[in-house]
Write an enzyme that holds these catalytic residues in place. Sequence first.
Site, PDB file in Angstrom:
ATOM      1  N   HIS A  84      12.573  27.298 -15.707  1.00 24.63           N
ATOM      2  CA  HIS A  84      13.571  28.311 -14.873  1.00 24.63           C
ATOM      3  C   HIS A  84      12.739  29.645 -14.534  1.00 24.63           C
ATOM      4  CE1 HIS A  84      16.955  30.559 -13.800  1.00 24.63           C
ATOM      5  NE2 HIS A  84      17.896  29.443 -13.716  1.00 24.63           N
TER       6      HIS A  84
ATOM      7  N   ASP B 167      20.563  21.993 -15.870  1.00 18.56           N
ATOM      8  CA  ASP B 167      20.791  20.611 -15.256  1.00 18.56           C
ATOM      9  C   ASP B 167      20.362  19.537 -16.206  1.00 18.56           C
ATOM     10  OD1 ASP B 167      19.634  22.290 -12.244  1.00 18.56           O
ATOM     11  OD2 ASP B 167      21.483  21.597 -12.694  1.00 18.56           O
TER      12      ASP B 167
HETATM   13  C1  SDX Z   1      18.506  25.720 -10.890  1.00 21.98           C
HETATM   14  O1  SDX Z   1      17.477  30.342  -9.871  1.00 21.98           O
HETATM   15  C2  SDX Z   1      18.243  29.819 -10.577  1.00 21.98           C
HETATM   16  O2  SDX Z   1      19.100  30.848 -11.153  1.00 21.98           O
HETATM   17  C3  SDX Z   1      18.784  28.415 -10.309  1.00 21.98           C
HETATM   18  C4  SDX Z   1      19.813  27.942 -11.200  1.00 21.98           C
HETATM   19  C5  SDX Z   1      21.085  28.533 -10.781  1.00 21.98           C
HETATM   20  O3  SDX Z   1      22.116  28.485 -11.763  1.00 21.98           O
HETATM   21  O4  SDX Z   1      21.316  28.812  -9.640  1.00 21.98           O
HETATM   22  O5  SDX Z   1      19.760  28.048 -12.585  1.00 21.98           O
HETATM   23  C6  SDX Z   1      19.924  26.445 -11.048  1.00 21.98           C
HETATM   24  O6  SDX Z   1      17.968  25.536  -9.910  1.00 21.98           O
HETATM   25  C7  SDX Z   1      17.886  25.493 -12.330  1.00 21.98           C
HETATM   26  C8  SDX Z   1      16.488  24.786 -12.300  1.00 21.98           C
HETATM   27  C9  SDX Z   1      16.472  23.192 -11.881  1.00 21.98           C
HETATM   28  N1  SDX Z   1      15.344  22.837 -11.344  1.00 21.98           N
HETATM   29  C10 SDX Z   1      14.623  22.014 -12.212  1.00 21.98           C
HETATM   30  O7  SDX Z   1      14.987  21.519 -13.223  1.00 21.98           O
HETATM   31  C11 SDX Z   1      13.432  21.108 -11.369  1.00 21.98           C
HETATM   32  C12 SDX Z   1      12.221  21.522 -12.729  1.00 21.98           C
HETATM   33  N2  SDX Z   1      11.757  22.843 -12.671  1.00 21.98           N
HETATM   34  C13 SDX Z   1      10.866  23.308 -11.916  1.00 21.98           C
HETATM   35  O8  SDX Z   1      10.659  22.809 -10.572  1.00 21.98           O
HETATM   36  C14 SDX Z   1      10.620  24.674 -11.802  1.00 21.98           C
HETATM   37  O9  SDX Z   1      10.580  25.036 -13.508  1.00 21.98           O
HETATM   38  C15 SDX Z   1      11.499  25.716 -11.293  1.00 21.98           C
HETATM   39  C16 SDX Z   1      11.693  25.397  -9.920  1.00 21.98           C
HETATM   40  C17 SDX Z   1      12.828  25.441 -11.801  1.00 21.98           C
HETATM   41  C18 SDX Z   1      10.941  27.134 -11.425  1.00 21.98           C
HETATM   42  O10 SDX Z   1       9.788  27.325 -10.893  1.00 21.98           O
HETATM   43  P1  SDX Z   1       8.977  28.530 -10.783  1.00 21.98           P
HETATM   44  O11 SDX Z   1       9.518  29.664 -11.723  1.00 21.98           O
HETATM   45  O12 SDX Z   1       8.425  28.851  -9.632  1.00 21.98           O
HETATM   46  O13 SDX Z   1       7.904  28.055 -11.994  1.00 21.98           O
HETATM   47  P2  SDX Z   1       6.524  27.497 -11.337  1.00 21.98           P
HETATM   48  O14 SDX Z   1       6.729  26.337 -10.469  1.00 21.98           O
HETATM   49  O15 SDX Z   1       5.644  28.472 -10.967  1.00 21.98           O
HETATM   50  O16 SDX Z   1       5.908  27.030 -12.753  1.00 21.98           O
HETATM   51  C19 SDX Z   1       5.142  27.695 -13.523  1.00 21.98           C
HETATM   52  C20 SDX Z   1       4.371  26.664 -14.521  1.00 21.98           C
HETATM   53  C21 SDX Z   1       3.700  25.895 -13.487  1.00 21.98           C
HETATM   54  O17 SDX Z   1       2.302  25.327 -14.086  1.00 21.98           O
HETATM   55  P3  SDX Z   1       0.910  26.165 -13.640  1.00 21.98           P
HETATM   56  O18 SDX Z   1       0.615  26.054 -12.330  1.00 21.98           O
HETATM   57  O19 SDX Z   1       1.151  27.506 -14.384  1.00 21.98           O
HETATM   58  O20 SDX Z   1      -0.164  25.110 -14.290  1.00 21.98           O
HETATM   59  O21 SDX Z   1       5.159  25.725 -15.038  1.00 21.98           O
HETATM   60  C22 SDX Z   1       4.888  24.367 -14.651  1.00 21.98           C
HETATM   61  C23 SDX Z   1       4.314  24.643 -13.277  1.00 21.98           C
HETATM   62  O22 SDX Z   1       3.499  23.242 -12.952  1.00 21.98           O
HETATM   63  N3  SDX Z   1       6.157  24.187 -14.528  1.00 21.98           N
HETATM   64  C24 SDX Z   1       6.404  22.663 -14.947  1.00 21.98           C
HETATM   65  C25 SDX Z   1       7.992  22.503 -14.802  1.00 21.98           C
HETATM   66  N4  SDX Z   1       8.381  23.757 -14.359  1.00 21.98           N
HETATM   67  C26 SDX Z   1       7.453  24.315 -14.199  1.00 21.98           C
HETATM   68  N5  SDX Z   1       5.744  21.651 -15.498  1.00 21.98           N
HETATM   69  C27 SDX Z   1       6.388  20.480 -15.696  1.00 21.98           C
HETATM   70  N6  SDX Z   1       7.791  20.295 -15.556  1.00 21.98           N
HETATM   71  C28 SDX Z   1       8.647  21.181 -15.212  1.00 21.98           C
HETATM   72  N7  SDX Z   1       9.949  21.103 -15.055  1.00 21.98           N
END
Ligand code: SDX
Length: 427
Positions: free
Chosen positions: A316, A373
């Site tokens: 998140h 989720d």
């Molecule tokens: C919701 O914003 C809100 O409030 C949203 C929400 C709401 O109520 O409106 O809370 C609802 O959307 C919840 C989130 C649901 N999405 C998911 O579950 C999809 C999986 N999660 C990711 O795609 C990700 O964690 C996000 C999109 C939720 C957050 O993305 P960020 O903050 O931009 O983080 P990032 O992509 O920069 O990740 C940071 C690191 C990366 O690794 P490095 O590049 O540092 O090596 O963490 C890794 C990412 O690759 N990473 C994950 C991961 N999420 C982040 N690696 C594996 N699995 C994951 N799920």
Amino acid sequence: MQKKSITLTDNRNGNTYTYPVLEATRGPDVVDFRTLFKDTGLFAYDPGYTSTASCSSAITFIDGAKGELRYRGIPIETLAKEHSYLETCFLLLNERLPNADELQNFDLELRHRAFLHEGLRSLFAAFPDNAHPMATLSAAVTALASFYQEHLDMNNKAEYHEMAHRIIAKMPTIAAFAYRHSLGIPCIQPDIDLSFTENFLTMIRAYPGGKMHLGPHGHETIREVEVRALDTIFTLHADHEQNASTTVVRNVASTGAHPYVAIASGIAALWGRAHGGANESVIAQLEMIGSVENVDAFIKRAKDPDDDFRLMGFGHRVYKNFDPRAQVLKTLQDELKEELGLNSRLMEIAAKIEEIALNDDYFVSRHLYPNIDFYTGIILTALKIPKNMFTPIFVIGRTVGWITQWIEFKKDPESKIARPRQRYIGD
Ligand code: SDX
């Protein structure tokens, strides 16, 4: 007392610039950079807005480090356990919980407004029956703007609250109609004698004529425990500060477009699997993993930078600790496991993922915890709600948040059209 500020030094010419710090009532203060470009000829650069506050808001507060979420100052745990979704809607819109009379009047108004114009109903026929309900939902809400075109006086609270109540009341009906059209079965009209949440479950599950499934012991009924579980899920989804879809709603509000097309834009943004679409992907992912023995291989893929596989329902932007909504849902899952007959195989796989991920440095170092989720899908599956309706459920819960944020934007004297700049790297 000296006003709070920060001073920047431009080491290209030695100039210094001072910017005021504006205090927040909770959480981080902000530095007011609105004159940065005029002063320095520089834009602030922040793709994805990881360090940017787009507005001032009094609706929802999140503390990502503590895993805290409050609607109008009330902790989400209190609202989920002690109040209904309709009380939460009233709270978000009116900045306080309703008394008994206000709640009854609000409930009755939403029941009367749940019906759709017959002309809108025919819109669904235009969609192929395998259309994803999120596509139909977004289109139908856009179409709703053409049925309510009257000018909205933002100085008349009764007017803009009527606009808000109408979309909150109709969203479950539109979502249910979209679903039933996708099955090629007749839509069930709202039943004015049913509560908001029971009405939705009926419109999803009833046979034509409003009767539920007929078994050896007579017609199935919708149980109180199912209504309570879904009502809690709606409450947990009601608002969440300036997330991606709310930012879209505010941006559309800033151009002066109709409030319902702003909501339709929010629906479109929410559909993405990085956002609200994740709940549908979580269950698909648990089913794909298939057994506890396969979890390790998928965790390995999630950690592999060359593999775009991500653990859906994990991570998140704000919560760098547990998502408090996930905590409430996890407790609800455990409480209702027997009563709802939750799928223990999927629960075991989810528990295994959580156990491994929460002890694995890749996830711990990136503060990746289960988000809301990760847990909703198992409960929604037990409520006989199909996967492609999980994100529409999120839409139903979030509509009150989007419209409350829309109203706050419209009444904020600081609001301006959203028009960010760029770092040009072309020819
Ligand atoms: C919701 O914003 C809100 O409030 C949203 C929400 C709401 O109520 O409106 O809370 C609802 O959307 C919840 C989130 C649901 N999405 C998911 O579950 C999809 C999986 N999660 C990711 O795609 C990700 O964690 C996000 C999109 C939720 C957050 O993305 P960020 O903050 O931009 O983080 P990032 O992509 O920069 O990740 C940071 C690191 C990366 O690794 P490095 O590049 O540092 O090596 O963490 C890794 C990412 O690759 N990473 C994950 C991961 N999420 C982040 N690696 C594996 N699995 C994951 N799920």
